[in-house]
Design an enzyme around this catalytic site. Structure first.
Site, PDB file in Angstrom:
ATOM      1  N   GLU A 147      -7.826  -5.900  -0.227  1.00 14.51           N
ATOM      2  CA  GLU A 147      -8.315  -6.612  -1.283  1.00 14.51           C
ATOM      3  C   GLU A 147      -8.128  -7.842  -1.172  1.00 14.51           C
ATOM      4  OE1 GLU A 147      -9.922  -4.565  -2.936  1.00 14.51           O
ATOM      5  OE2 GLU A 147      -8.813  -3.499  -4.338  1.00 14.51           O
ATOM      6  N   HIS A 151       0.941  -1.327   0.127  1.00 18.16           N
ATOM      7  CA  HIS A 151      -0.004  -0.173  -0.100  1.00 18.16           C
ATOM      8  C   HIS A 151       1.009   1.078  -0.260  1.00 18.16           C
ATOM      9  CE1 HIS A 151      -3.311   2.927   1.018  1.00 18.16           C
ATOM     10  NE2 HIS A 151      -4.138   1.743   0.607  1.00 18.16           N
TER      11      HIS A 151
HETATM   12  N1  ACO Z   1       4.214  -7.431  -4.633  1.00 16.34           N
HETATM   13  C1  ACO Z   1       5.711  -7.522  -4.964  1.00 16.34           C
HETATM   14  N2  ACO Z   1       6.264  -6.400  -4.708  1.00 16.34           N
HETATM   15  C2  ACO Z   1       5.804  -5.084  -4.371  1.00 16.34           C
HETATM   16  C3  ACO Z   1       4.378  -5.171  -4.023  1.00 16.34           C
HETATM   17  C4  ACO Z   1       3.477  -6.300  -4.109  1.00 16.34           C
HETATM   18  N3  ACO Z   1       2.219  -6.342  -3.847  1.00 16.34           N
HETATM   19  N4  ACO Z   1       4.172  -4.038  -3.482  1.00 16.34           N
HETATM   20  C5  ACO Z   1       5.070  -3.273  -3.542  1.00 16.34           C
HETATM   21  N5  ACO Z   1       6.103  -4.003  -4.187  1.00 16.34           N
HETATM   22  C6  ACO Z   1       7.490  -3.693  -4.034  1.00 16.34           C
HETATM   23  C7  ACO Z   1       7.861  -2.946  -5.555  1.00 16.34           C
HETATM   24  O1  ACO Z   1       8.130  -3.640  -6.510  1.00 16.34           O
HETATM   25  C8  ACO Z   1       9.067  -2.152  -5.253  1.00 16.34           C
HETATM   26  O2  ACO Z   1      10.161  -2.843  -5.276  1.00 16.34           O
HETATM   27  P1  ACO Z   1      11.500  -2.191  -5.930  1.00 16.34           P
HETATM   28  O3  ACO Z   1      11.831  -1.042  -4.859  1.00 16.34           O
HETATM   29  O4  ACO Z   1      12.572  -3.273  -5.959  1.00 16.34           O
HETATM   30  O5  ACO Z   1      11.249  -1.860  -7.091  1.00 16.34           O
HETATM   31  C9  ACO Z   1       8.630  -1.719  -3.839  1.00 16.34           C
HETATM   32  O6  ACO Z   1       7.995  -2.691  -3.162  1.00 16.34           O
HETATM   33  C10 ACO Z   1       8.074  -0.331  -3.443  1.00 16.34           C
HETATM   34  O7  ACO Z   1       6.999  -0.479  -4.631  1.00 16.34           O
HETATM   35  P2  ACO Z   1       6.018   0.799  -5.017  1.00 16.34           P
HETATM   36  O8  ACO Z   1       5.366   0.568  -6.334  1.00 16.34           O
HETATM   37  O9  ACO Z   1       6.778   2.135  -4.909  1.00 16.34           O
HETATM   38  O10 ACO Z   1       4.936   0.851  -3.705  1.00 16.34           O
HETATM   39  P3  ACO Z   1       3.803   1.681  -3.597  1.00 16.34           P
HETATM   40  O11 ACO Z   1       3.421   1.829  -2.339  1.00 16.34           O
HETATM   41  O12 ACO Z   1       3.677   2.784  -4.491  1.00 16.34           O
HETATM   42  O13 ACO Z   1       2.812   0.599  -4.304  1.00 16.34           O
HETATM   43  C11 ACO Z   1       0.746  -0.497  -4.557  1.00 16.34           C
HETATM   44  C12 ACO Z   1       1.557   0.477  -3.802  1.00 16.34           C
HETATM   45  C13 ACO Z   1       0.703  -0.027  -5.770  1.00 16.34           C
HETATM   46  C14 ACO Z   1      -0.842  -0.827  -4.025  1.00 16.34           C
HETATM   47  C15 ACO Z   1       1.743  -1.873  -4.374  1.00 16.34           C
HETATM   48  O14 ACO Z   1       1.834  -2.286  -3.359  1.00 16.34           O
HETATM   49  C16 ACO Z   1       1.015  -3.037  -5.415  1.00 16.34           C
HETATM   50  O15 ACO Z   1       1.332  -3.274  -6.675  1.00 16.34           O
HETATM   51  N6  ACO Z   1       0.435  -4.171  -4.696  1.00 16.34           N
HETATM   52  C17 ACO Z   1      -0.299  -4.909  -5.522  1.00 16.34           C
HETATM   53  C18 ACO Z   1      -1.546  -4.668  -6.117  1.00 16.34           C
HETATM   54  C19 ACO Z   1      -2.768  -4.275  -5.008  1.00 16.34           C
HETATM   55  O16 ACO Z   1      -2.761  -5.438  -4.135  1.00 16.34           O
HETATM   56  N7  ACO Z   1      -3.494  -3.323  -5.077  1.00 16.34           N
HETATM   57  C20 ACO Z   1      -4.393  -2.982  -4.410  1.00 16.34           C
HETATM   58  C21 ACO Z   1      -4.126  -1.653  -3.360  1.00 16.34           C
HETATM   59  S1  ACO Z   1      -5.192  -1.307  -2.173  1.00 16.34           S
HETATM   60  C22 ACO Z   1      -6.318  -0.341  -2.840  1.00 16.34           C
HETATM   61  O17 ACO Z   1      -6.032   0.527  -3.662  1.00 16.34           O
HETATM   62  C23 ACO Z   1      -7.697  -0.442  -2.633  1.00 16.34           C
END
Ligand code: ACO
Length: 363
Positions: free
Chosen positions: A305, A245
């Protein structure tokens, strides 16, 4: 500034506050746990709308008005359902909502509250070759959604869905709420603003995640080795759906609320849900361990989710309709944010920095 506007505060709001370090969600002065399971969705709509609409009635009158709005939306949109049904169910719902008047009043807002709840079951039934069931305006909003789906009205499942709608009704300046506020700031009308929110919600990084959670659980079950499957997914650059998140650095408090609802359903009403939950818990544990090992620099925890997927599956919705049901709850927050933004009278219009080629002025 980060491309994702991380840490930018872009609005003042009285509607909700997300405490990402502490793992708390406040909705208009109430903690999530005070509302979820205790307030009906219609009551929470009133809480969010208070002060943003002239002539807002009390709880029970507003719930009756939402019931009437469901009947009105069904009557208006029923002739178009056959044309919408060939689209995927999210696009069909969005197209149906686009046909509603683009006004600013309470009647416009209530039609928008009603529309996802009415369109989703009707479109699902048409896709199954069945006739849509008209809403029953005397019944509670969540119970009527299940009634229109045709699965009978089980009070336990209606209560579970009601708790879900309340849990997701608003959540700070998430991507879809921001998109809604941008359009509302142009004074375009509530339907236009809600369509912007719907567009943003659809993506798998936001409200499109719960359907893929089910696909992930099924793939892991078939593989027989959760940790290996999850490690493989990360190795190929994939994201584990239902985890991570932008704001929460600890567990999303909504995950626990929804997990408790699924647990209750499993214990009292459905053995199948109980065993699905037990399996999901083992996958969750494996995912948290794999993510911790793969991304030690980032605290990636369970988000809303993951257990949304289990709850909506138990309530009888197919995975392709999960984002529609999310929209049925979140639309309440979008409308209140749209009105709050409009009241500021200020157009949202940030700037970009030009980094492209410069014209050759000499030639
Ligand atoms: N699985 C694998 N890696 C992840 C995940 C995940 N679910 N979430 C974050 N990361 C990793 C990224 O790959 C990144 O790695 P890196 O630094 O090596 O490149 C690091 O963690 C930081 O990622 P960001 O994209 O900067 O994190 P952010 O906090 O912006 O992302 C997000 C939030 C988009 C929700 C992300 O966690 C994600 O894609 N989750 C999976 C999809 C999901 O569950 N979406 C629903 C969110 S809840 C809602 O909106 C209602």
């Amino acid at each position: 500034m980060a491309n994702g506007l991380d840490d930018v505060v872009a609005a003042d709001t009285v509607l909700s506050d997300v405490d990402g370090a502490g793992g708390h969600l406040t909705i208009r002065g109430h903690s999530l746990t005070e509302l979820a399971g205790h307030w009906r969705f219609g009551q929470v709509v009133r809480l969010l709308f208070d002060g943003f609409f002239d002539g807002l009635p009390g709880d029970s009158e507003l719930e009756k008005a939402i019931g009437k709005a469901r009947a009105e939306v069904f009557e208006r949109l029923q002739p178009m359902l056959g044309q919408l049904a060939p689209l995927d169910i999210y696009s069909a719902m969005r197209a149906g909502i686009a046909l509603l008047p683009d006004g600013e009043g309470l009647a416009d807002a209530l039609r928008l509250i009603a529309a996802p709840a009415v369109l989703t079951p009707a479109l699902l039934r048409i896709a199954r070759g069945e006739k849509p069931i008209a809403p029953d305006e005397r019944v509670d909003h969540a119970a009527d959604m299940l009634g229109m789906l045709g699965g009978g009205e089980s009070p336990a499942f209606a209560k579970a869905l009601d708790t879900y709608l309340v849990t997701v009704c608003d959540h700070g300046l998430n991507a879809s709420t921001f998109a809604t506020r941008v359009v509302a700031s142009t004074q375009a009308g509530l339907t236009s603003a809600i369509l912007a929110g719907l567009g943003a919600l659809k993506g798998p990084l936001h409200g499109g995640a719960p359907g893929p959670v089910i696909e992930m659980l099924d793939a892991i079950e078939a593989s027989g080795d959760a940790a290996a499957w999850l490690r493989g997914e990360i190795a190929r650059g994939g994201r584990i759906m239902g985890f991570g998140h932008r704001i929460y650095r600890v567990r999303d408090p909504r995950a626990d609320v929804l997990k408790a609802v699924v647990r209750q359903l499993g214990a009292r009403n459905s053995r199948e849900t109980g065993s699905r939950l037990a399996f999901a818990e083992t996958v969750e544990q494996a995912a948290l361990e794999v993510l911790k090992a793969a991304k030690p620099q980032r605290s990636i925890q369970t988000n809303v989710e993951f257990y949304t997927a289990l709850l909506l599956e138990a309530a009888g919705f197919p995975k392709e309709a999960f984002s529609n049901v999310f929209a049925a709850g979140r639309v309440a927050g979008w409308i209140a944010h749209a009105r709050e933004q409009q009241a500021t009278g200020r157009l949202i219009r940030p700037q970009s920095r030009y980094v492209g080629p410069v014209p050759d002025l000499v030639a």
